[in-house]
Motif scaffolding. Sequence first.
Motif, PDB file in Angstrom:
ATOM      1  N   ASN A 137      10.452  16.332 -12.083  1.00 36.12           N
ATOM      2  CA  ASN A 137      11.440  17.064 -11.539  1.00 36.12           C
ATOM      3  C   ASN A 137      11.226  17.719 -10.225  1.00 36.12           C
ATOM      4  O   ASN A 137      12.149  17.825  -9.447  1.00 36.12           O
ATOM      5  CB  ASN A 137      11.836  18.044 -12.651  1.00 36.12           C
ATOM      6  N   ILE A 138       9.963  18.237 -10.263  1.00 38.32           N
ATOM      7  CA  ILE A 138       9.538  18.854  -9.075  1.00 38.32           C
ATOM      8  C   ILE A 138       9.177  17.911  -7.780  1.00 38.32           C
ATOM      9  O   ILE A 138       9.700  18.229  -6.734  1.00 38.32           O
ATOM     10  CB  ILE A 138       8.127  19.899  -9.340  1.00 38.32           C
ATOM     11  N   LEU A 160       6.901  30.482  -8.784  1.00 36.40           N
ATOM     12  CA  LEU A 160       5.938  30.090  -8.115  1.00 36.40           C
ATOM     13  C   LEU A 160       6.213  29.685  -6.687  1.00 36.40           C
ATOM     14  O   LEU A 160       5.697  30.110  -5.696  1.00 36.40           O
ATOM     15  CB  LEU A 160       5.394  28.516  -8.668  1.00 36.40           C
ATOM     16  N   ASN A 161       7.184  28.930  -6.501  1.00 34.18           N
ATOM     17  CA  ASN A 161       7.933  28.546  -4.764  1.00 34.18           C
ATOM     18  C   ASN A 161       7.961  29.990  -4.274  1.00 34.18           C
ATOM     19  O   ASN A 161       7.336  30.105  -3.097  1.00 34.18           O
ATOM     20  CB  ASN A 161       9.155  27.889  -4.961  1.00 34.18           C
ATOM     21  N   PRO A 162       8.766  30.952  -4.465  1.00 30.94           N
ATOM     22  CA  PRO A 162       8.820  32.132  -3.688  1.00 30.94           C
ATOM     23  C   PRO A 162       7.496  32.856  -3.163  1.00 30.94           C
ATOM     24  O   PRO A 162       7.453  33.510  -2.075  1.00 30.94           O
ATOM     25  CB  PRO A 162       9.861  32.999  -4.310  1.00 30.94           C
ATOM     26  N   VAL A 201      -6.952  21.972 -12.333  1.00 28.96           N
ATOM     27  CA  VAL A 201      -6.418  22.744 -11.086  1.00 28.96           C
ATOM     28  C   VAL A 201      -7.527  22.811 -10.051  1.00 28.96           C
ATOM     29  O   VAL A 201      -7.488  22.302  -8.677  1.00 28.96           O
ATOM     30  CB  VAL A 201      -5.950  24.117 -11.362  1.00 28.96           C
ATOM     31  N   LEU A 202      -8.666  22.921 -10.264  1.00 28.36           N
ATOM     32  CA  LEU A 202      -9.693  22.905  -9.406  1.00 28.36           C
ATOM     33  C   LEU A 202     -10.144  21.411  -8.924  1.00 28.36           C
ATOM     34  O   LEU A 202     -10.018  21.082  -7.634  1.00 28.36           O
ATOM     35  CB  LEU A 202     -11.184  23.099 -10.409  1.00 28.36           C
ATOM     36  N   VAL A 203      -9.885  20.352  -9.828  1.00 28.88           N
ATOM     37  CA  VAL A 203     -10.162  19.120  -9.439  1.00 28.88           C
ATOM     38  C   VAL A 203      -8.806  18.705  -8.482  1.00 28.88           C
ATOM     39  O   VAL A 203      -9.094  17.890  -7.514  1.00 28.88           O
ATOM     40  CB  VAL A 203     -10.021  17.924 -10.735  1.00 28.88           C
ATOM     41  N   GLN A 224       0.693  25.438 -10.300  1.00 23.89           N
ATOM     42  CA  GLN A 224       1.689  24.764 -11.123  1.00 23.89           C
ATOM     43  C   GLN A 224       1.264  24.018 -12.456  1.00 23.89           C
ATOM     44  O   GLN A 224       1.846  24.221 -13.393  1.00 23.89           O
ATOM     45  CB  GLN A 224       2.254  23.367 -10.431  1.00 23.89           C
ATOM     46  N   THR A 225       0.205  23.319 -12.390  1.00 26.66           N
ATOM     47  CA  THR A 225      -0.427  22.399 -13.659  1.00 26.66           C
ATOM     48  C   THR A 225      -0.757  23.624 -14.528  1.00 26.66           C
ATOM     49  O   THR A 225      -0.194  23.108 -15.790  1.00 26.66           O
ATOM     50  CB  THR A 225      -1.615  21.837 -13.275  1.00 26.66           C
ATOM     51  N   LEU A 226      -1.271  24.623 -14.439  1.00 24.62           N
ATOM     52  CA  LEU A 226      -1.547  25.344 -15.511  1.00 24.62           C
ATOM     53  C   LEU A 226      -0.307  26.373 -15.845  1.00 24.62           C
ATOM     54  O   LEU A 226      -0.253  26.461 -17.250  1.00 24.62           O
ATOM     55  CB  LEU A 226      -2.499  26.600 -14.630  1.00 24.62           C
TER      56      LEU A 226
END
Lengths: 191, 203
Positions: A122-123, A63-65, B80-82, A72-74
Amino acid sequence: MELLYLAIGAIFVNNILLAQYLGNCPFCGVSKRLSTSVGMGVAVIFVCTLSSIFTWLVYHYILNPYDMEFIQTLAFILIIASLVQFVEIFMKKQSKGLYNALGIYLPLITTNCAVMGIALLNIKHEFNFFEMLIFSIASASGFALAIILFAGLRERLMISPVPRAMQGTAIALVTAGVMSLAFLGFRGMVQ
Amino acid sequence: MTLKQALVHGLWEDLPPFRLVLGLCPALAVTSSAENGLGMGLAATFVLVFSNMFISVLRKVIPDKVRIGSFIVVIATLVVLVEMIMKAYFFPLSQQLGIFIPLIVVNCIILGRAEAFASRNPVLLSMADGLSVGIGFTISLAVLGSIREILGAGTWFGWQVFGASFEPFEFMVKAPGAFICLGIILGLMNAYSRMRGETFIQT
């Protein structure tokens, strides 16, 4: 030494359940008997450590690079959900005893905020790999410690004369509050 | 269930987090002030209405065996939208709520409504259900946040409630206050339900 402070801080001072409010649904739901809460605690330590390692690796190497932090959440919830499923299948195949002991808690863990919360923390704290590993194990152990202690209290509550209106979840929450007050006493132990 | 029933059941009968003991983490964590509680409630309502809508639309397409995974993907996309909307338009609030916005994904209320209601009912009814449970959740969080903020900081939505001589009851805005406050409200609601002759829902 730094790592030791980090571990003690995560277990006692910033206890994931009693100071950061994560994982309260299983805390109230499966803490009625000591044996089930031990099972839940061990299962959380196991899944939490694995999921933290995977989410940390995915965040830092994928994700970061590629500037995809917004997803992130998904990504994290998918990793946790599939990991839990995988662990369940693997356990069923390889170790019948372990599966019988922990199997029923595994599906519940997918929606345990503690697991997702630790992965996100952690992130947020920008830990390196070893710090992340210690922090996840310590936080999950803090969860197990709190839920096991709490189950002991609840077993006593079963036979105590509680006012009718306060029975069940209401008295459990007040008890958790008192426990949280006791854990506040650890503050100042580690900076 | 009729449309009217679906619209009102979340306000008392299945009021989260009191009658439907789910979603305790955000209810405890973000209610240190009324504003945070309200913001969290509205964000969860948004996710709840649209996740119920999408899941209800897709309920015939989603295979039974992978339904939980599919629900989580729908919910996570909405969260993610929120997150993005809040970062863009309500930045201070999103900083305050912190990791509890992404944690809406694992809020059991949303997955619970998807599993128990939206996966079995038509679209309009599911949206009504999401709206009513969401508004119930928002009200509960705002009330809990108000009590804790008024007693713990002496303010309400940032306005000074008491005179300068008021000593804030700091315990209320800390973690133990959250647990005890929620527990006592739950007990009072149970006492009131018993007086009206309703049955207990939580165990």
